[in-house]
Design an enzyme around this catalytic site. Structure first.
Site, PDB file in Angstrom:
ATOM      1  N   HIS A 199       0.813  -1.220   0.000  1.00  0.00           N
ATOM      2  CA  HIS A 199       0.000   0.000   0.000  1.00  0.00           C
ATOM      3  C   HIS A 199       0.845   1.268   0.000  1.00  0.00           C
ATOM      4  CE1 HIS A 199      -3.438   2.575   1.606  1.00  0.00           C
ATOM      5  NE2 HIS A 199      -4.019   1.875   0.650  1.00  0.00           N
ATOM      6  N   LYS A 201       2.925   4.454  -1.237  1.00  0.00           N
ATOM      7  CA  LYS A 201       2.849   5.342  -2.410  1.00  0.00           C
ATOM      8  C   LYS A 201       4.115   6.199  -2.405  1.00  0.00           C
ATOM      9  CE  LYS A 201      -1.195   3.531  -2.094  1.00  0.00           C
ATOM     10  NZ  LYS A 201      -2.433   4.204  -1.736  1.00  0.00           N
ATOM     11  N   ASP A 206      15.057  10.738  -9.718  1.00  0.00           N
ATOM     12  CA  ASP A 206      16.410  11.225  -9.435  1.00  0.00           C
ATOM     13  C   ASP A 206      16.503  11.659  -7.969  1.00  0.00           C
ATOM     14  OD1 ASP A 206      17.164  10.630 -12.013  1.00  0.00           O
ATOM     15  OD2 ASP A 206      17.043  12.685 -12.748  1.00  0.00           O
TER      16      ASP A 206
END
Length: 537
Positions: A199, A201, A206
Site C-alpha cells: 500500500h 505510495k 532522481d
C-alpha cells in the site's frame, strides 16, 4: 532566508509571555533503542552543526522530538525543499513532468496502476526513448495488480512497457505471506486483497520524491481528492529508494510473455540474497525480509545533533522523520509508524491546548488513535471524512456497498462519544462532499493525514503525510510508508495551513441530529460490513 528567531517565533508568539511556557518538559515514557538497531550504521548522512536549544519550542514538542529520534532516522531540510501540491490534476501534471525530466532513475511504488493508464505508460516510454541512461523501477501489489487477468490489468500494462525496454524497466509485484495454501485457492479474487496489500505510495525521480496516498489511476488524476508532498531532497529520496529496493527484492518479478492470454508471467527471484517464496515458506520469508529491512527503520547510531537542537539552526528549519508500518513482513514487528503516531498524539493531551486536524477517507480509526483524539484537550479539534456520496464504495456491488453506511455508523458513534465527554464545542466532525460519485462532476475523497498547531497559534507546525489510513488494518495487514514533518519554517507552515483550508472547502459540520436523517438510517447489512471493515479497504 528568515532568521530562526523570526521563523520559530510563531511557536511561542502568545505563549512566550506565559509562565506555562517556561515549565520543564513533560516526562514521556522513554523509547528504548530496538535491539536489532544496535550497531547499525546510519541511514542518513545529513548532519548539522550543534546550536543551543531554542526556548521557542514548546516543551511538549521538545519531548516529542527526543522520542522520535529514538524511533527513526531524521533528515534536516531547508526552506523550499518541501512543496505541497493541491489537486489531482496538479499531482498528475507534476508526476509527468518529473518523469520526463528524470535523467538517472525513476521508482514508483503504488497499490496499482489503472489498467487503462496508457498516457502514464506512454510518458514513461517517451522518457526512456529520449534518455538511454534512464532506468525505471515499478512496484505494485500482486493481488490487486493481477485481479483482472487474463483481461487487461495493471500487470499486463506494465508488461507492455517492460517488453519495449527489457533491460531498463524492472517490475516487481509484492505478495503478502498471509495468503497461501487453501485460503489462496478458495478466496475469490475480488476479496483476496483483504489478506493484505503493498500500500506504499512512493514516487521517486532522481533526487526528488512525492509522498502521497494516491494511486496511479484516472480518478486519482482527475476527481479523487488526496494529498501530495514533493520533497526536493537527494537524502530523503535515497532513503525511500532503499525501502523501495528492499521490498522489491522480496517481491515477484514480472516478465512480459505474449504466449499467454494475460501477457505476463511472474517468477520468484533466485538471487542468493533473495528471500524464500512467501506463499510457500512464509515464516522463512519473513525472517529473511526482516534482516533486510529492519536496519533501515532504525535511527542512526552515529552522534547527530538532537532534533530540538537542529531546529535552532539558522539554516535548517524543518525536521523530517520517515516512518513505516511493515508488519506483514517483519518478525519481530519493528515497524515505526504506530509508535511514532502514538507519541505524536500524546502531545494533544497537553494542558496548553494544542489544536489538531485529522483526516481519513474511510472513518475507521485505530482504537488507540480514536481514544487519544477523544482524550485530547484541544483549542480546536477537527476530523474530516468522506460523506457516503464521496466514498469510493458508494453504490458498489456485493458486501462493499454496505461500507459507506458502516463508516457513517462509526462517525455517529464518535460524535456521540465527543458529546458524552462535553467536548462538542472543541471537537468537530466534518463530512466532505463535492458532487455525487458516478454522477457528472462527482468527486471522491481519499485524503489522510494529521496536522498539529501549537497553543494560541494559527498555522500547523507538524503534519503526517503518506499512505496510511490509520486503521487497525493499516497496522496489521498492509505495507505503509509515511513521513512526519516538524517545522518552524513560516512559509511551509503557511502552506500547510492553506492545505487544511483547501481540504475543508467541501465540508459541513455533522451534529448528532444529522445522523438521524432518513438517508442515514443503518440497515441490517451494515453489521456484516462492520465485521469485515478492517479487511475490506
Amino acid at each position: 532566508m528568515l532568521a530562526l528567531s523570526r521563523a520559530s517565533a510563531s511557536f511561542s508568539r502568545a505563549g512566550r509571555a506565559s509562565s506555562r511556557m517556561l515549565r520543564l518538559p513533560r516526562s514521556l515514557p522513554a523509547v528504548p533503542r530496538p535491539s536489532h538497531c544496535r550497531g547499525m550504521a546510519s541511514s542518513s548522512s545529513h548532519t548539522a552543526e550543534a546550536h543551543p536549544p531554542t526556548p521557542a519550542l514548546h516543551p511538549a514538542l521538545i519531548s516529542l522530538l527526543d522520542d522520535l529520534d529514538q524511533l527513526s532516522p531524521h533528515f534536516l531540510l531547508d526552506p523550499g525543499q518541501v512543496e505541497i501540491l493541491s489537486t489531482p490534476s496538479e499531482f498528475y501534471a507534476t508526476l509527468k513532468s518529473k518523469i520526463l525530466a528524470s535523467k538517472r532513475h525513476i521508482f514508483l511504488a503504488t497499490l496499482y496502476i489503472g489498467r487503462t493508464e496508457h498516457d502514464l505508460i506512454d510518458t514513461l516510454r517517451r522518457a526512456l526513448r529520449e534518455n538511454s541512461d534512464l532506468q525505471v523501477h515499478l512496484l505494485t501489489d500482486a493481488l490487486r495488480g493481477t485481479r483482472e487477468a487474463p483481461n487487461a490489468s495493471c500487470a499486463s500494462l506494465m508488461a507492455s512497457l517492460a517488453a519495449d525496454y527489457p533491460d531498463r524497466v524492472h517490475v516487481r509485484l509484492f505478495h503478502t505471506p498471509k495468503l497461501r495454501g487453501l485460503a489462496k485457492a478458495v478466496t475469490p479474487v475480488r476479496l483476496n486483497e483483504g489478506w493484505g496489500l503493498q500500500h506504499m505510495k512512493l514516487y521517486g525521480f532522481d533526487d526528488d520524491i512525492i509522498l502521497s496516498g494516491a494511486n496511479l489511476s484516472e480518478d486519482y488524476f482527475t476527481n479523487r481528492q488526496d494529498r501530495y508532498y514533493l520533497f526536493h531532497s537527494a537524502e530523503v529520496t535515497a532513503y525511500y529508494r532503499r525501502i523501495f529496493d528492499v521490498v522489491s527484492s522480496v517481491s515477484y518479478r514480472l516478465h512480459p510473455d505474449s504466449s499467454v492470454p494475460c501477457q505476463f508471467r511472474l517468477s520468484w527471484p533466485n538471487e542468493p540474497s533473495s528471500a524464500p517464496e512467501p506463499t510457500k515458506h512464509p515464516n522463512s520469508f519473513c525472517r529473511a525480509a526482516t534482516a533486510l529491512i529492519a536496519p533501515l527503520l532504525c535511527p542512526p547510531t552515529t552522534t547527530l545533533p538532537s532534533s530540538a537542537t537542529s531546529l535552532a539552526s539558522q539554516v535548517t528549519q524543518t525536521i523530517f522523520y520517515p516512518v513505516s508500518q511493515l508488519t506483514p513482513i517483519l518478525t519481530p514487528n519493528t515497524s515505526t509508524e504506530a509508535p511514532a503516531i502514538e507519541r505524536l498524539l500524546n502531545v494533544l493531551a497537553d494542558p496548553d491546548h494544542f489544536s489538531w486536524m485529522f483526516t481519513a477517507g474511510y472513518f475507521n480509526l485505530h482504537p488507540l488513535y480514536r481514544s487519544k483524539l477523544l482524550e485530547s484537550n484541544p483549542e480546536s479539534g477537527v476530523i474530516i471524512t468522506a460523506a457516503p456520496e464521496a466514498n469510493g464504495f458508494y453504490q458498489s456491488a456485493g458486501v462493499s456497498k454496505y461500507l459507506p453506511p458502516a463508516y457513517t455508523a462509526l462517525a455517529h458513534d464518535f460524535v456521540k462519544d465527543v458529546a458524552s465527554r462535553k467536548k462538542s464545542s472543541a471537537i468537530k466532525l466534518l463530512e466532505w462532499q463535492n458532487g455525487v460519485l458516478n454522477q457528472p462532476g462527482g468527486w471522491t475523497y481519499h485524503a489522510k493525514g494529521i496536522w498539529i498547531t501549537p497553543p494560541a497559534e494559527s498555522t500547523p507546525c507538524i503534519t503526517v503525510i503518506g499512505s496510511s489510513n490509520f486503521t487497525r488494518r493499516s497496522h496489521t495487514m498492509d505495507l505503509e510508508s509515511n513521513g512526519i514533518i516538524v517545522t518552524v519554517d513560516e512559509v511551509l507552515r503557511q502552506n500547510m495551513a492553506i492545505e487544511t483550508t483547501n481540504l475543508k472547502k467541501f465540508t459541513r459540520v455533522m451534529e448528532e441530529i444529522d445522523f438521524h436523517a432518513e438517508n442515514r438510517k443503518v440497515g441490517a447489512g451494515v453489521k456484516m460490513a462492520l465485521a469485515v471493515l478492517g479487511l475490506a479497504l
